[in-house]
Design an enzyme around this catalytic site. Structure first.
Site, PDB file in Angstrom:
ATOM      1  N   ASP A  55     -57.358  24.699  -2.558  1.00 58.88           N
ATOM      2  CA  ASP A  55     -57.773  25.845  -3.391  1.00 58.88           C
ATOM      3  C   ASP A  55     -57.095  25.721  -4.758  1.00 58.88           C
ATOM      4  O   ASP A  55     -56.337  26.587  -5.188  1.00 58.88           O
ATOM      5  CB  ASP A  55     -57.380  27.158  -2.698  1.00 58.88           C
ATOM      6  CG  ASP A  55     -57.939  28.385  -3.406  1.00 58.88           C
ATOM      7  OD1 ASP A  55     -58.897  28.243  -4.200  1.00 58.88           O
ATOM      8  OD2 ASP A  55     -57.407  29.492  -3.183  1.00 58.88           O
ATOM      9  N   GLU A  95     -57.225  37.205   1.636  1.00 60.19           N
ATOM     10  CA  GLU A  95     -56.768  37.055   3.021  1.00 60.19           C
ATOM     11  C   GLU A  95     -55.323  37.483   3.225  1.00 60.19           C
ATOM     12  O   GLU A  95     -54.828  37.461   4.336  1.00 60.19           O
ATOM     13  CB  GLU A  95     -56.885  35.583   3.438  1.00 60.19           C
ATOM     14  CG  GLU A  95     -58.281  35.054   3.313  1.00 60.19           C
ATOM     15  CD  GLU A  95     -58.592  34.013   4.357  1.00 60.19           C
ATOM     16  OE1 GLU A  95     -57.653  33.463   4.943  1.00 60.19           O
ATOM     17  OE2 GLU A  95     -59.789  33.761   4.569  1.00 60.19           O
TER      18      GLU A  95
HETATM   19  N1  LIG Z   1     -43.402  32.679  -4.782  1.00 54.59           N
HETATM   20  C1  LIG Z   1     -43.992  33.323  -5.777  1.00 54.59           C
HETATM   21  N2  LIG Z   1     -43.290  33.634  -6.895  1.00 54.59           N
HETATM   22  C2  LIG Z   1     -43.898  34.306  -7.904  1.00 54.59           C
HETATM   23  N3  LIG Z   1     -45.186  34.716  -7.905  1.00 54.59           N
HETATM   24  C3  LIG Z   1     -45.926  34.427  -6.813  1.00 54.59           C
HETATM   25  C4  LIG Z   1     -45.379  33.708  -5.706  1.00 54.59           C
HETATM   26  N4  LIG Z   1     -46.336  33.581  -4.775  1.00 54.59           N
HETATM   27  C5  LIG Z   1     -47.435  34.172  -5.275  1.00 54.59           C
HETATM   28  N5  LIG Z   1     -47.199  34.687  -6.502  1.00 54.59           N
HETATM   29  C6  LIG Z   1     -48.163  35.442  -7.351  1.00 54.59           C
HETATM   30  O1  LIG Z   1     -49.089  36.092  -6.501  1.00 54.59           O
HETATM   31  C7  LIG Z   1     -50.423  35.613  -6.719  1.00 54.59           C
HETATM   32  C8  LIG Z   1     -51.149  35.507  -5.378  1.00 54.59           C
HETATM   33  O2  LIG Z   1     -50.456  34.620  -4.506  1.00 54.59           O
HETATM   34  P1  LIG Z   1     -51.218  33.557  -3.598  1.00 54.59           P
HETATM   35  O3  LIG Z   1     -52.026  32.680  -4.481  1.00 54.59           O
HETATM   36  O4  LIG Z   1     -50.220  32.898  -2.720  1.00 54.59           O
HETATM   37  O5  LIG Z   1     -52.117  34.492  -2.719  1.00 54.59           O
HETATM   38  P2  LIG Z   1     -53.693  34.685  -2.597  1.00 54.59           P
HETATM   39  O6  LIG Z   1     -54.422  33.892  -3.620  1.00 54.59           O
HETATM   40  O7  LIG Z   1     -53.970  36.109  -2.474  1.00 54.59           O
HETATM   41  O8  LIG Z   1     -53.809  34.095  -1.200  1.00 54.59           O
HETATM   42  P3  LIG Z   1     -55.016  33.511  -0.384  1.00 54.59           P
HETATM   43  O9  LIG Z   1     -55.791  32.642  -1.346  1.00 54.59           O
HETATM   44  O10 LIG Z   1     -54.288  32.762   0.662  1.00 54.59           O
HETATM   45  O11 LIG Z   1     -55.789  34.706   0.072  1.00 54.59           O
HETATM   46  C9  LIG Z   1     -50.248  34.274  -7.442  1.00 54.59           C
HETATM   47  O12 LIG Z   1     -51.343  33.950  -8.255  1.00 54.59           O
HETATM   48  C10 LIG Z   1     -48.984  34.522  -8.246  1.00 54.59           C
HETATM   49  O13 LIG Z   1     -49.295  35.226  -9.433  1.00 54.59           O
HETATM   50 MG   LIG Z   2     -54.009  32.254  -4.871  1.00 51.04          MG
END
Ligand SMILES: Nc1ncnc2c1ncn2[C@@H]1O[C@H](COP(=O)(O)OP(=O)(O)OP(=O)(O)O)[C@@H](O)[C@H]1O
Ligand SMILES: [Mg+2]
Length: 245
Positions: free
Chosen positions: A148, A23
């Site tokens: 999650d 997302e």
């Molecule tokens: N603030 C941060 N500092 C360092 N690494 C980060 C940070 N935020 C996210 N990451 C890295 O990016 C990856 C994806 O981030 P996040 O889990 O927030 O997004 P997502 O799973 O794609 O989102 P969603 O589940 O909302 O679609 C994390 O697993 C981590 O490895």
């Molecule tokens: Mg994530």
């Protein structure tokens, strides 16, 4: 990408994609000289535009609230620097020298022969499991449901990880589905999601989650038992669903 900011040099976003999620797209950037992660929630074309806009805003709001609430109770989370309400972006602190718990456990196990851990690896895993239980216990004690709770959404500081006497330092991220609720049911679901994430990837260390639960119970003394009962119910429901197919 429009980051919704006039003073462009103070707040920057690198065009190169850092990570692509289901997302959200993540970019690196900067905020007044500090390194950032910019999480941009994009629209889903198959959704009705109004519903899509509402869900996107809800998830962004949940993300901000979850990050703040956890920080307020002493859980390590990235600081939020800026929110682009038109571009649906959250500019947050880039946590450096971290691994996701998923990657970190994988690295530890790779150093082990035949999938069985040596003493050092086992100790590190035990320490990690304890700290995961404490962190989740603290969060649930405060009534925060993550929504999650996978091993990719728990980060570990790798700077001092070699030192046996220092406890693992963990951060929680990805609060887009978080909310506040004191029911045991939602907390049970959080634990179930974590259990599934662990057992599906690391079936050779089934004791890891047992340690998580023991330290969770030790932290969340007032309600842990009730959550365990729910977890048992949720596991049964999960098994039934798998049997029915
Ligand atoms: N603030 C941060 N500092 C360092 N690494 C980060 C940070 N935020 C996210 N990451 C890295 O990016 C990856 C994806 O981030 P996040 O889990 O927030 O997004 P997502 O799973 O794609 O989102 P969603 O589940 O909302 O679609 C994390 O697993 C981590 O490895
Ligand atoms: Mg994530």
């Amino acid at each position: 990408m429009d980051s919704n900011v006039n003073h462009a040099s103070a707040v920057t976003v690198n065009q190169q994609l850092f990570k692509q999620g289901a997302e959200a797209r993540l970019f690196t950037g900067s905020f007044f000289g500090r390194k950032t992660i910019v999480k941009e929630r994009f629209s889903k074309k198959y959704r009705h535009p109004e519903l899509d806009e509402r869900l996107t805003k809800e998830r962004m709001r949940a993300e901000l609230k979850g990050l703040m609430r956890c920080k307020n109770i002493g859980i390590w989370t990235p600081a939020v620097y800026f929110v682009g309400s038109k571009s649906n972006t959250v500019h947050m602190e880039l946590l450096e020298n971290v691994d996701t718990v998923n990657i970190y456990i994988g690295k530890l196990l790779m150093g082990c022969v035949d999938g069985s851990c040596d003493v050092q690896c086992t100790n590190k895993l035990k320490q990690l499991a304890e700290e995961v239980g404490i962190t989740v216990g603290k969060m649930h004690l405060a009534g925060i449901i993550h929504g999650d709770l996978t091993t990719s959404n728990i980060l570990i500081d790798t700077t001092n990880v070699e030192n046996e006497s220092t406890k693992p330092k963990l951060a929680l991220i990805d609060f887009g589905l978080s909310h506040v609720d004191n029911s045991a049911e939602d907390k049970g679901v959080d634990l179930y999601v974590l259990e599934r994430a662990l057992t599906s990837t690391f079936s050779n260390i089934p004791w890891f989650f047992d340690i998580v639960l023991t330290s969770y119970r030790g932290t969340y003394t007032s309600g842990g038992e009730e959550v365990f009962k729910k977890l048992e119910e949720i596991r049964l429901r999960g098994r039934k669903r798998t049997m029915i197919g």
